[in-house]
Design an enzyme around this catalytic site. Structure first.
Site, PDB file in Angstrom:
ATOM      1  N   LYS A  94     -13.544 -13.312  26.893  1.00  0.00           N
ATOM      2  CA  LYS A  94     -14.160 -13.811  25.660  1.00  0.00           C
ATOM      3  C   LYS A  94     -14.708 -12.711  24.753  1.00  0.00           C
ATOM      4  O   LYS A  94     -14.754 -12.859  23.545  1.00  0.00           O
ATOM      5  CB  LYS A  94     -15.261 -14.818  25.999  1.00  0.00           C
ATOM      6  CG  LYS A  94     -14.679 -16.104  26.591  1.00  0.00           C
ATOM      7  CD  LYS A  94     -15.451 -17.324  26.162  1.00  0.00           C
ATOM      8  CE  LYS A  94     -14.711 -18.583  26.546  1.00  0.00           C
ATOM      9  NZ  LYS A  94     -14.658 -18.781  28.012  1.00  0.00           N
ATOM     10  N   GLU A 116     -20.766 -21.914  19.167  1.00  0.00           N
ATOM     11  CA  GLU A 116     -20.995 -23.013  20.095  1.00  0.00           C
ATOM     12  C   GLU A 116     -20.722 -22.484  21.500  1.00  0.00           C
ATOM     13  O   GLU A 116     -19.998 -21.508  21.663  1.00  0.00           O
ATOM     14  CB  GLU A 116     -20.053 -24.183  19.791  1.00  0.00           C
ATOM     15  CG  GLU A 116     -18.654 -24.072  20.411  1.00  0.00           C
ATOM     16  CD  GLU A 116     -17.818 -22.909  19.898  1.00  0.00           C
ATOM     17  OE1 GLU A 116     -18.040 -22.497  18.742  1.00  0.00           O
ATOM     18  OE2 GLU A 116     -16.953 -22.398  20.644  1.00  0.00           O
ATOM     19  N   SER A 381      -8.741 -14.422  34.074  1.00  0.00           N
ATOM     20  CA  SER A 381      -9.538 -14.445  32.842  1.00  0.00           C
ATOM     21  C   SER A 381     -10.994 -14.038  33.023  1.00  0.00           C
ATOM     22  O   SER A 381     -11.626 -13.565  32.087  1.00  0.00           O
ATOM     23  CB  SER A 381      -9.461 -15.831  32.205  1.00  0.00           C
ATOM     24  OG  SER A 381      -9.859 -16.834  33.119  1.00  0.00           O
TER      25      SER A 381
END
Ligand SMILES: *Cc1c(COP(=O)(O)O)cnc(C)c1O
Length: 400
Positions: A94, A116, A381
């Protein structure tokens, strides 16, 4: 000036086939069109890309390794490579998007950022990028998630972000996203960092672009490790689809490479406790784009379920709806149990504790057969520290 060139199957209006677009209220039209202009301009801008590349290298720690998992390969009789996004600063992919987006916001003259978050991973990544670049940061988070994701709430607070608890709906990610969009409408001077390849155009394209560094590196690393830059398979888990978009990006137009999307089946695709959007969803509009969503016959979004908070989303990015329905990607739904099996297997054969989300990608190894000479790349990930509490609830099933 250089021209930005996308490798995605996307048209000028942001459509992937008939998925995508920008279904937004009138008040946001100007904002979105300014964002689109800025993105295309800076994505092709040499000094912007130099600054971002330097941050990715020295701050995030890129390139992330491409690791040949020998014991796992032996177990499954094939050649498995793990793309180690779990080794990035803040523990997942991310941060790639958060840094690119906040840097873009800064170039656009913005000083205030909103985001968010569900499990808190995107909130932490955005708060980190904001601390680094001296930006004010507000993160919208459902009240239920605030209560159950305390360590990430505390990290965001320590990083200087304001965490705004959202009390509408089920008080989870979907409600936090609605609230962030509502706030953005009233405060168009803020920059909204979306955490996945979802939302109105240009967000899905932009987030995929910032994550595309993953497959750019994979090609180079495979070439030097195997002599070929093209694998037989690329496997990634799908929440909104950003890590998968990044892992697929530079292979989408290479038709010998098979793309496998692992979504969360939860308790099973034939139950109502699932987050398998592509297997069980139908066409609808969610958070500004037309895509596959989990909804009832009245078009009401139904609450998704997965053991993994990061995959617990009732929609999926329009790129993935398109890749799946056109047959370019293969979608495999992995249950909670299959993900847990895969997480403990990776931990005990390779000494790597994966995020529960990533464990869904690893779960494909138990479902699909691979040939002994196949090259299989799995995008890992994120790391599993945040999921230790969940893993320990099942320790008696896996630890002698
Ligand atoms: C958030 C998250 C995901 C799911 O989001 P995508 O946009 O689908 O990538 C997957 N893995 C990890 C580790 C995450 O934090």
């Amino acid at each position: 000036m250089a021209q930005f060139h996308s490798l995605l199957p996307v048209d000028e209006e942001g459509y992937y086939g008939h998925f995508g677009g920008a279904y937004i209220p009138e008040v946001l039209h100007k904002n979105i069109s300014l964002l689109r202009e800025a993105f295309y301009r800076y994505a092709a801008d040499e000094s912007f890309n130099r600054e971002l590349d330097t941050l990715l290298r020295d701050y995030v720690g890129r390139p992330s390794p491409l690791y040949r998992a020998n014991r796992l390969s032996e177990h499954y009789h094939t050649n498995i490579f793990l793309k180690r996004e779990d080794l990035n600063h803040t523990g997942a992919h991310k941060i790639n998007n958060a840094l690119g987006s906040v840097l873009l916001a800064k170039r656009m003259g913005k000083t205030r950022i909103i985001a968010e978050t569900g499990a808190g991973q995107h909130g932490v990544a955005t708060a980190t990028a904001c601390a680094l670049m001296g930006m004010e940061c507000t993160v919208f988070m459902g009240a239920t998630d605030v209560a159950r994701q305390k360590p990430n709430v505390e990290r965001m607070m320590m990083l200087g972000a304001k965490v705004e608890a959202v009390h509408s709906g089920n008080k989870t990610l979907k409600d936090a996203t609605n609230e962030a969009i509502r706030y953005w409408c009233c405060n168009p001077d803020t920059y909204y960092v979306i955490g996945s390849t979802v939302g109105p155009h240009p967000y899905p394209e932009m987030v995929a672009h910032f994550q595309s560094v993953i497959s750019k590196e994979i090609r180079k690393q495979l070439l030097s490790q195997t002599g070929s830059e093209l694998p037989d398979y690329v496997i990634a888990c799908i929440g909104g689809g950003s890590n998968a978009a990044g892992a697929f990006y530079h292979f989408i137009n290479e038709h010998s490479v098979r793309l496998v999307a692992a979504e969360a089946a939860g308790l099973g695709v034939d139950t109502d406790k699932t987050a398998a959007t592509m297997k069980t969803g139908s066409e609808g509009i969610l958070h500004g784009s037309k895509t596959l969503v989990i909804q009832d016959s009245d078009g009401q979004i139904t609450e998704p379920y997965s053991i993994s908070a990061g995959l617990d989303y009732p929609g999926v990015g329009p790129l993935h709806s398109y890749l799946a329905t056109s047959g370019r990607s293969e979608v495999i739904a992995i249950t909670d149990r299959q993900a847990l099996d895969a997480a403990f297997r990776l931990t005990q054969t390779e000494g790597i504790i994966p995020a529960l989300e990533s464990a869904h990608a690893l779960g494909v190894l138990d479902v699909k057969r691979f040939n002994p000479d196949d090259t299989v790349v799995i995008n890992l990930s994120g790391r599993g520290d945040k999921d230790m509490h969940t893993y320990m609830n099942f320790k008696n099933d896996y630890i002698l």
